[in-house]
Design a protein around this motif. Structure first.
Motif, short mmCIF file in Angstrom:
data_model
loop_
_atom_site.label_atom_id
_atom_site.label_comp_id
_atom_site.label_asym_id
_atom_site.label_seq_id
_atom_site.Cartn_x
_atom_site.Cartn_y
_atom_site.Cartn_z
N GLN A 1 84.85 61.91 38.36
CA GLN A 1 84.49 63.29 38.02
C GLN A 1 84.82 64.23 39.17
N ASN A 2 84.63 63.76 40.39
CA ASN A 2 84.86 64.60 41.56
C ASN A 2 86.30 64.57 42.03
N ASP A 3 87.11 63.64 41.51
CA ASP A 3 88.49 63.49 41.96
C ASP A 3 89.45 63.60 40.77
N PRO A 4 90.03 64.78 40.55
CA PRO A 4 90.90 64.95 39.38
C PRO A 4 92.14 64.05 39.42
N GLU A 5 92.63 63.70 40.61
CA GLU A 5 93.80 62.83 40.70
C GLU A 5 93.48 61.44 40.14
N MET A 6 92.28 60.95 40.42
CA MET A 6 91.89 59.65 39.91
C MET A 6 91.75 59.70 38.38
N LEU A 7 91.20 60.78 37.86
CA LEU A 7 91.05 60.94 36.42
C LEU A 7 92.43 60.99 35.75
N GLN A 8 93.36 61.69 36.36
CA GLN A 8 94.72 61.78 35.83
C GLN A 8 95.39 60.40 35.83
N LYS A 9 95.15 59.63 36.88
CA LYS A 9 95.73 58.29 36.99
C LYS A 9 95.21 57.38 35.88
N LYS B 1 79.15 54.39 39.11
CA LYS B 1 79.63 54.86 40.41
C LYS B 1 81.09 55.31 40.31
N GLN B 2 81.91 54.54 39.59
CA GLN B 2 83.31 54.90 39.41
C GLN B 2 83.46 56.18 38.59
#
Length: 83
Positions: free
Chosen positions: A33-41, A27-28
């Motif tokens: 995948q849909n939130d680039p800011e979260m991936l960058q973090k 789920k995470q």
């Protein structure tokens, strides 16, 4: 019976915890995948600083993995025909 019940309970708890963990992780990964800011973090927490091209490549790899395609992270590459 005094020994068997705690062992059975432990095994059932471990199996249940494993499947709950896998569900949560998937789920995470989907939300990342849909939130680039979260991936960058997450990348910064791991010590990486991704530029936009690397970010797009990471998102594409995650998308391909979720669609059933196995890339290098999946452990198996494309099948080759033997001669």
């Amino acid at each position: 019976m005094d020994i068997a019940l705690p062992i059975i309970t432990l095994v059932v708890g471990l199996i249940g915890g494993f499947f709950i963990g896998v569900y949560y992780l998937r789920k995470q990964m989907t939300s990342m995948q849909n939130d680039p800011e979260m991936l960058q973090k997450v990348a910064k927490q791991m010590g990486y600083n991704l530029n936009s091209k690397q970010m797009q490549r990471a998102q594409q790899m995650m998308k391909n993995q979720n669609m059933g395609g196995r890339g290098p992270a999946g452990g198996k590459g494309p099948k080759r025909k033997s001669k």
